[in-house]
Design a protein around this motif. Structure first.
Motif, short mmCIF file in Angstrom:
data_model
loop_
_atom_site.label_atom_id
_atom_site.label_comp_id
_atom_site.label_asym_id
_atom_site.label_seq_id
_atom_site.Cartn_x
_atom_site.Cartn_y
_atom_site.Cartn_z
N PHE A 135 0.84 -1.21 0.07
CA PHE A 135 -0.08 -0.02 0.01
C PHE A 135 0.89 1.16 -0.14
O PHE A 135 1.90 1.24 0.68
CB PHE A 135 -0.86 -0.12 1.37
N ASP A 136 0.59 2.35 -0.69
CA ASP A 136 1.01 3.54 -0.83
C ASP A 136 0.65 4.29 0.27
O ASP A 136 -0.71 4.63 0.38
CB ASP A 136 0.86 4.04 -2.09
N THR A 137 1.48 4.90 1.14
CA THR A 137 0.76 5.45 2.34
C THR A 137 1.41 7.23 2.27
O THR A 137 1.19 7.97 3.06
CB THR A 137 1.61 5.17 3.56
N LYS A 138 1.54 7.64 1.10
CA LYS A 138 1.92 8.96 0.82
C LYS A 138 3.13 9.20 0.96
O LYS A 138 3.96 10.13 0.27
CB LYS A 138 0.97 9.92 1.34
N HIS A 139 3.73 8.79 2.31
CA HIS A 139 4.85 9.02 2.47
C HIS A 139 6.00 7.79 2.67
O HIS A 139 7.16 7.89 3.30
CB HIS A 139 5.22 9.86 3.99
N GLY A 140 5.54 6.64 1.91
CA GLY A 140 6.16 5.47 2.12
C GLY A 140 5.22 4.33 1.46
O GLY A 140 4.30 4.35 0.77
N PHE A 141 5.41 3.16 2.33
CA PHE A 141 4.84 2.16 1.75
C PHE A 141 4.32 1.09 3.09
O PHE A 141 5.20 1.18 4.16
CB PHE A 141 5.45 1.35 0.86
N LEU A 142 3.52 0.45 2.97
CA LEU A 142 3.07 -0.59 4.23
C LEU A 142 2.88 -2.10 3.26
O LEU A 142 2.11 -1.96 2.17
CB LEU A 142 1.82 -0.28 4.82
N ILE A 143 3.66 -2.93 3.96
CA ILE A 143 3.47 -4.47 3.24
C ILE A 143 2.90 -5.25 4.08
O ILE A 143 3.44 -5.20 5.34
CB ILE A 143 5.12 -4.71 2.91
N ILE A 144 2.01 -5.87 3.87
CA ILE A 144 1.43 -7.08 4.57
C ILE A 144 2.37 -8.23 4.23
O ILE A 144 2.62 -8.77 3.11
CB ILE A 144 0.07 -7.42 4.34
N ILE A 145 3.12 -8.74 5.35
CA ILE A 145 4.00 -9.72 5.27
C ILE A 145 3.37 -11.04 5.09
O ILE A 145 2.45 -11.42 6.12
CB ILE A 145 5.34 -9.93 6.35
N GLY A 146 3.70 -11.82 4.12
CA GLY A 146 3.08 -13.22 3.81
C GLY A 146 3.96 -14.09 2.69
O GLY A 146 4.84 -13.24 2.16
N VAL A 147 4.06 -15.57 2.85
CA VAL A 147 4.68 -16.06 1.90
C VAL A 147 4.69 -15.68 0.51
O VAL A 147 5.63 -15.29 -0.35
CB VAL A 147 4.60 -17.50 2.11
N VAL A 148 3.35 -15.50 0.17
CA VAL A 148 2.94 -14.96 -1.35
C VAL A 148 3.54 -13.70 -1.72
O VAL A 148 4.27 -13.52 -2.56
CB VAL A 148 1.78 -15.29 -1.65
N THR A 149 3.01 -12.88 -0.77
CA THR A 149 3.37 -11.40 -0.86
C THR A 149 5.03 -11.35 -0.95
O THR A 149 5.63 -10.54 -2.07
CB THR A 149 3.04 -10.36 0.06
N VAL A 150 5.70 -11.71 -0.34
CA VAL A 150 7.21 -11.63 -0.41
C VAL A 150 7.73 -12.30 -1.42
O VAL A 150 8.68 -11.69 -2.39
CB VAL A 150 7.73 -12.29 0.99
#
Length: 104
Positions: free
Chosen positions: A45-60
């Protein structure tokens, strides 16, 4: 009622200085893909000043298919190994001497 009385989530926030400009561009692309409802997009997710990553095997795994830096690869692997649920990069996030920093 306080939600923190029920459960807490393992999360880490780091400065965007710990990723390269190319990493930032890759994460921005993933965030745009996710926002456009691309079913194959990793949870970034774009947070305007960076990013938020939901950590999981598939995402990584999907993020690691992109041409990202070795440093971001190591951070993602460590987050997965340590059981984090969220990994955030923010321009005002904490900067740690033991992690590589990039000036972009």
């Amino acid at each position: 009622m306080k939600l923190l009385d029920f459960a807490a989530v393992q999360a880490v926030e780091l400065s965007t200085a710990h990723i390269t400009k190319n990493d930032s561009e890759c994460l921005a692309g993933f965030a745009a893909d996710y926002a456009s409802k691309n079913d194959d997009a990793p949870y970034v997710f774009d947070t305007k000043h960076g990013f938020l990553i939901i950590i999981g095997v598939v995402t990584v795994a999907r993020i690691k298919l992109a041409p990202i830096s070795e440093e971001l690869t190591q951070l993602l692997d460590a987050a997965l190994d340590e059981g984090l649920l969220l990994l955030a990069f923010d321009s005002d996030g904490n900067k740690y001497e033991e992690l590589t920093s990039f000036d972009w």
